[in-house]
Design a protein around this motif. Structure first.
Motif, PDB file in Angstrom:
ATOM      1  N   GLY A 102      41.622  48.156  41.394  1.00 53.67           N
ATOM      2  CA  GLY A 102      41.163  46.976  41.768  1.00 53.67           C
ATOM      3  C   GLY A 102      39.635  46.978  41.060  1.00 53.67           C
ATOM      4  O   GLY A 102      39.018  48.113  40.648  1.00 53.67           O
ATOM      5  N   TYR A 113      42.978  42.547  41.008  1.00 58.77           N
ATOM      6  CA  TYR A 113      43.720  43.651  40.344  1.00 58.77           C
ATOM      7  C   TYR A 113      44.422  43.180  38.973  1.00 58.77           C
ATOM      8  O   TYR A 113      44.801  42.005  38.903  1.00 58.77           O
ATOM      9  CB  TYR A 113      44.959  43.902  41.197  1.00 58.77           C
ATOM     10  N   PRO A 165      45.298  41.432  48.482  1.00 61.00           N
ATOM     11  CA  PRO A 165      45.544  41.555  47.072  1.00 61.00           C
ATOM     12  C   PRO A 165      46.546  40.215  46.723  1.00 61.00           C
ATOM     13  O   PRO A 165      46.481  39.931  45.626  1.00 61.00           O
ATOM     14  CB  PRO A 165      46.226  42.802  47.019  1.00 61.00           C
ATOM     15  N   GLY A 220      48.727  41.902  42.204  1.00 59.23           N
ATOM     16  CA  GLY A 220      48.672  42.084  43.751  1.00 59.23           C
ATOM     17  C   GLY A 220      49.824  42.348  44.526  1.00 59.23           C
ATOM     18  O   GLY A 220      49.621  43.195  45.265  1.00 59.23           O
TER      19      GLY A 220
END
Length: 264
Positions: A102, A113, A165, A220
């Motif tokens: 990340g 990300y 995420p 993600g």
């Protein structure tokens, strides 16, 4: 150690293995209960592993109960194969999840990300058109994005939020686009994007579109899968150690019983 004692030890070892198998199945059920239908990539393998260990332990238990050397050898061979499979999967899991940590963004409490940070092997599922259509349809049906406006009533709350995420990649445009947020579910797209990224053109405020077609959304999902794989890999390390001890004790007890039988 007498033959009867060795057989007794093997019986109890297999009984403990059965309990361990129930624990593995329980872990798989826990994973299933805590994940929606879109994100259960490892639930079935974990349940399958628990089922296989349970069957193998029954073979060993019956072999010890009936004092059947053939069944006991089958048990030890199958348990050895399970240990090898767990070891291979665990090493592979740590290798393919080594990338993708990340990227921090100024002013945000969560990371963004990028797809190219992950290994190509690990991205086979998100990059597969058929698989992604299924995953995307699932994500649209979930409450990941629609709940943001309910959880964060004001823009200040939203900017201080720690998004997951998937929420960071699928529910909003990447920060590099420069679109100002009006609230947790709406961005002002009248501003010219400050980046040439295709994700800036793909993002829409519609609940059915959002950034589900973006690479940031795939990233993600990849990060979520990475976390899931890491949890299972750590669980497998513990499982491998326990099964190795059981296998070692079982081999010693089996060998001791065979030696005692040969002297009689």
């Amino acid at each position: 150690m007498s033959t009867s004692t060795s057989i007794f030890v093997i019986r109890w070892i297999n009984f403990l293995t059965m309990l361990l198998a129930v624990g593995v199945v329980g872990f798989g059920i826990w994973m299933s209960a805590h994940h929606d239908g879109c994100r259960k990539s490892l639930t079935l393998p974990v349940l399958g592993l628990g089922g296989v260990i349970f069957v193998v332990s029954i073979v060993g238990f019956v072999g010890a109960w009936k004092n059947n050397s053939i069944l006991l050898w089958i048990y030890l061979i199958m348990l050895c194969l399970i240990l090898v499979a767990i070891l291979v999967f665990t090493v592979l899991a740590f290798i393919v999840t080594n990338n993708g940590s990340g990227h921090s963004v100024n002013g945000l409490r969560y990371k963004e990300y990028q797809l190219h940070d992950y290994s190509s092997w690990f991205l086979k599922q998100p990059n597969n058109t058929h698989n992604w259509k299924h995953l995307k349809s699932c994500l649209v049906k979930t409450d990941d994005c629609s709940n943001l406006s309910k959880r964060y009533k004001t823009l200040k709350q939203y900017k201080l939020a720690k998004l997951t995420p998937i929420e960071a990649g699928c529910c909003r445009p990447p920060s590099e686009c420069g679109f100002p947020a009006v609230n947790a579910s709406y961005y002002d797209l009248s501003f010219h994007p400050t980046s040439s990224s295709k994700d800036c053109k793909l993002y829409k405020n519609s609940k059915k579109v959002k950034c589900y077609n973006c690479d940031s959304c795939k990233a993600g999902v990849a990060q979520y899968m990475k976390t899931e794989w890491r949890v299972v890999a750590i669980f497998n390390v513990i499982l491998f150690v326990v099964l190795s001890i059981i296998y070692f004790v079982g081999c010693c007890a089996r060998r001791n019983a065979a030696q005692r039988r040969s002297k009689i």
